[in-house]
Every structure is written in C-alpha cells, then in structure tokens.
Design an enzyme around this catalytic site. Structure first.
Site, PDB file in Angstrom:
ATOM      1  N   SER A 142       0.963  -1.248   0.075  1.00 49.77           N
ATOM      2  CA  SER A 142      -0.082   0.074   0.055  1.00 49.77           C
ATOM      3  C   SER A 142       0.812   1.188   0.047  1.00 49.77           C
ATOM      4  O   SER A 142       2.108   1.140   0.646  1.00 49.77           O
ATOM      5  CB  SER A 142      -0.895   0.055   1.322  1.00 49.77           C
ATOM      6  N   TYR A 155      -2.336  -1.525  10.060  1.00 45.73           N
ATOM      7  CA  TYR A 155      -2.221  -1.631   8.606  1.00 45.73           C
ATOM      8  C   TYR A 155      -1.182  -1.213   8.246  1.00 45.73           C
ATOM      9  O   TYR A 155      -0.268  -1.696   7.212  1.00 45.73           O
ATOM     10  CB  TYR A 155      -3.555  -0.918   8.201  1.00 45.73           C
TER      11      TYR A 155
HETATM   12  N1  LIG Z   1      -8.800  -0.386  -1.937  1.00 44.99           N
HETATM   13  C1  LIG Z   1      -7.704   0.368  -1.503  1.00 44.99           C
HETATM   14  O1  LIG Z   1      -7.809   1.696  -1.664  1.00 44.99           O
HETATM   15  C2  LIG Z   1      -6.523  -0.102  -1.412  1.00 44.99           C
HETATM   16  C3  LIG Z   1      -5.383   0.570  -1.300  1.00 44.99           C
HETATM   17  C4  LIG Z   1      -4.230   0.042  -0.835  1.00 44.99           C
HETATM   18  C5  LIG Z   1      -3.947  -1.390  -0.741  1.00 44.99           C
HETATM   19  N2  LIG Z   1      -4.951  -1.880  -0.982  1.00 44.99           N
HETATM   20  C6  LIG Z   1      -5.012  -3.492  -0.616  1.00 44.99           C
HETATM   21  O2  LIG Z   1      -5.203  -4.313  -1.590  1.00 44.99           O
HETATM   22  C7  LIG Z   1      -5.668  -5.487  -1.204  1.00 44.99           C
HETATM   23  C8  LIG Z   1      -7.074  -5.854  -1.920  1.00 44.99           C
HETATM   24  O3  LIG Z   1      -7.943  -4.978  -1.103  1.00 44.99           O
HETATM   25  P1  LIG Z   1      -9.265  -4.457  -1.968  1.00 44.99           P
HETATM   26  O4  LIG Z   1      -9.284  -3.084  -2.032  1.00 44.99           O
HETATM   27  O5  LIG Z   1      -9.482  -5.386  -3.437  1.00 44.99           O
HETATM   28  O6  LIG Z   1     -10.411  -4.880  -0.680  1.00 44.99           O
HETATM   29  P2  LIG Z   1     -11.601  -5.965  -0.793  1.00 44.99           P
HETATM   30  O7  LIG Z   1     -12.149  -5.732   0.611  1.00 44.99           O
HETATM   31  O8  LIG Z   1     -12.588  -5.561  -1.914  1.00 44.99           O
HETATM   32  O9  LIG Z   1     -10.971  -7.386  -0.810  1.00 44.99           O
HETATM   33  C9  LIG Z   1      -9.912  -8.119  -0.189  1.00 44.99           C
HETATM   34  C10 LIG Z   1     -10.666  -9.471  -0.082  1.00 44.99           C
HETATM   35  O10 LIG Z   1      -9.729 -10.234   0.895  1.00 44.99           O
HETATM   36  C11 LIG Z   1     -10.527 -11.294   1.488  1.00 44.99           C
HETATM   37  N3  LIG Z   1      -9.798 -11.755   2.642  1.00 44.99           N
HETATM   38  C12 LIG Z   1     -10.036 -10.988   4.018  1.00 44.99           C
HETATM   39  N4  LIG Z   1      -9.370 -11.805   4.656  1.00 44.99           N
HETATM   40  C13 LIG Z   1      -8.816 -12.986   4.108  1.00 44.99           C
HETATM   41  C14 LIG Z   1      -8.402 -14.259   4.539  1.00 44.99           C
HETATM   42  N5  LIG Z   1      -8.092 -14.297   5.983  1.00 44.99           N
HETATM   43  N6  LIG Z   1      -8.425 -15.103   3.798  1.00 44.99           N
HETATM   44  C15 LIG Z   1      -8.596 -15.019   2.434  1.00 44.99           C
HETATM   45  N7  LIG Z   1      -9.180 -13.888   1.986  1.00 44.99           N
HETATM   46  C16 LIG Z   1      -9.497 -13.078   2.840  1.00 44.99           C
HETATM   47  C17 LIG Z   1     -11.805 -10.716   1.705  1.00 44.99           C
HETATM   48  O11 LIG Z   1     -13.074 -11.423   1.796  1.00 44.99           O
HETATM   49  C18 LIG Z   1     -11.853  -9.783   0.429  1.00 44.99           C
HETATM   50  O12 LIG Z   1     -12.486 -10.723  -0.674  1.00 44.99           O
HETATM   51  C19 LIG Z   1      -5.528  -5.510   0.300  1.00 44.99           C
HETATM   52  O13 LIG Z   1      -4.356  -6.242   0.637  1.00 44.99           O
HETATM   53  C20 LIG Z   1      -5.554  -4.133   0.293  1.00 44.99           C
HETATM   54  O14 LIG Z   1      -4.848  -3.840   1.790  1.00 44.99           O
HETATM   55  C21 LIG Z   1      -6.092  -1.562  -1.161  1.00 44.99           C
END
Ligand SMILES: NC(=O)c1ccc[n+]([C@@H]2O[C@H](COP(=O)([O-])OP(=O)(O)OC[C@H]3O[C@@H](n4cnc5c(N)ncnc54)[C@H](O)[C@@H]3O)[C@@H](O)[C@H]2O)c1
Length: 253
Positions: A142, A155
C-alpha cells in the site's frame, strides 16, 4: 509481452475488488486461475465469470492466515490445475485505529491476514516454483506501507512489512528463478474504502471525495491495479525483482 499463456496463477483475496479484477486480467492474459478467498461463494462467482468468458478457474474457500488451509490449497491447485507459476498475495484487511485505540487481538488479526499469509503462501509455493525452474510472486502492499497514514497503525505496520519482506524474498529466491515484487496502490474503488468510512464514523461519499485530492484527480479502478500486476507477473518484467511499484494517481510515495 504481458502474456501468461499456459501459466497457473493463485490470487488470494480473489473475491474482492483488486483480487477479482486481477483474476480476470490473469485469465484474459491466458492463465488458469485459482481464486482463493475467505468468502467462498464470492470466489465461486469470480471463477464462474472467468469460465463463462472461456477461461479456466478454480474457486477455493480458505483463510490464508491458517497454515493447514494454505497447505491444503497449495496441494489442491497442483492436483487440479498443474504447477504454480504466479502467486498474487493480495488478501488484506484494514482497521482504522491509533495505537491507544487498538486492542492486541486486532493487531494480531491484521498482521495475520496481511503478513503471516504471505509468509505461509511463500513457504509452500516457493518450492513448487523452484522445482519448475522459477515463477513470479506479487504482494499487495500500500502507499501507506511506504509513507504511513493516519489512524491505521496496524495496517501501516503490516504493509511496511509487506514491502520489505518482498525485498527479502527477492534476495533469497532470485537464484531459483523466482521474482518477487510488491504493488502499492493508493485509494482504489473497492469495498475497502466504504468499510474504512464506517470504521471512522464518516459519510462514505465524503470519505471517497477526499481521495480525489491527487494529481490525476480521481481514485483508481481495480482494473488499473490489475494491469500493473499482470505486467509484474509476466515475462515482460523479467528483470524486475524486489521492486515496490506504486500505482496511486500520484502524490503518495
Ligand atoms: N482499496 C484500496 O484503496 C487499497 C489501497 C491500498 C492497498 N490495498 C490492498 O489491496 C488488497 C485488496 O484489497 P481490496 O481493496 O480489493 O479490498 P476488498 O475488501 O475488496 O478485498 C479483500 C479480499 O480479501 C479477502 N480476505 C480477507 N481476509 C482474508 C483471509 N483471512 N483469507 C482469505 N481472504 C481474505 C476478503 O474476503 C476480500 O474478498 C488488500 O491487501 C488491501 O490492503 C487496497
């Protein structure tokens, strides 16, 4: 060059915003994809959509912070899809608190999902890749893992760990032909942002509006992160390893 024909890929958090977009992009680039998520039904829907588009996909319900679940899923992917060429460690959660507001169990949960899962997947997938002569691993960090952010201590700690464990993995496993990189998004239009707004007691629309304060003037779409991950996963990035690639619309890192 962004071609994954004949490759097998694992995507964790594959039912979420960035994970599902990347699973579809991997399939469009020619890979067969194991869509792994805690939410098995949603993972199945992503796999079904890939199959409906003519691809090959397998949905696996698993908690990627659980060692027995990880060994089982790694075995299953090999049996049902063949080897493992690409691993996208993307499952993640956020808890928006300062140190004083944070309880120790929540700290452990965030570190387990965001960091321990990557260690476990790598522990069991690296030998498979090494035996086949190499592979490509992409870990989702991130922008906040590179520069920090407010009210997100666990986080920020976890994502800083992702960036540096990526470098350590790249050093250890480069000689085995395995490249390891991190993708570091800024605000991306997924379910995570409204969830953060709720945790902070803010109006989701107001919260989302703040994310346009950047050079490109908008938040990112999951497909824009997926495109960068496909590149890192493919031979087009054959001399890139240990890198922290930022995709944030400008202004974070
Ligand atoms: N959306 C943003 O703005 C953003 C920014 C920076 C980083 N990220 C990172 O991107 C990645 C994806 O996030 P996203 O935005 O698609 O969010 P999201 O919530 O849509 O997706 C996250 C997925 O991870 C799954 N998950 C959670 N815990 C789990 C576990 N223990 N085992 C298996 N699956 C699990 C959830 O069910 C969900 O489907 C994450 O690592 C997040 O930290 C997101």
């Amino acid at each position: 060059m962004n071609d994954l024909t004949g490759k097998t890929a694992i995507v964790t958090g594959g039912a979420g915003g960035i994970g599902s977009a990347t699973a579809r992009a991997f399939a469009a680039a020619g890979a067969q994809v194991a869509v792994v998520d805690l939410d098995g039904e949603a993972a199945q829907a992503v796999a079904d959509a890939i199959v409906a588009d003519g691809g090959r996909a397998l949905a696996i319900e698993a908690d990627v912070s659980d060692e027995a679940a990880v060994t089982a899923l790694v075995d299953r992917v090999q049996v049902e899809l063949g080897g493992i060429d690409v691993l996208f460690n993307n499952a993640g959660i956020i808890r928006r608190t300062t140190a004083t507001e944070l309880d120790a169990d929540t700290w452990d949960l965030v570190m387990a999902v965001n960091v321990r899962s990557i260690f476990l997947l790598c522990k069991y997938v690296v030998p498979v890749m090494a035996a086949a002569g190499g592979g490509s691993i992409v870990n989702t960090g991130s922008g906040w893992g590179l520069k920090g952010g407010g009210r997100a201590l666990s986080y920020c700690a976890s994502k800083g760990a992702v960036v540096n464990m990526t470098r350590a993995l790249a050093i250890d496993h480069g000689p085995q032909g395995i490249r390891v990189n991190s993708i570091n998004p800024g605000d991306v239009d997924t379910g995570m942002l409204p969830d953060e707004a709720r945790q902070l007691g803010q109006d989701p629309a107001e919260f989302l509006a703040e994310s346009v304060d950047r050079p490109l003037g908008r938040m990112g779409q999951p497909e824009e992160i997926a495109a960068a991950v496909v590149w890192l996963a493919s031979d087009a990035a054959s001399y890139v390893t240990g890198a922290a690639l930022v995709a944030d619309g400008g202004g974070i890192a």
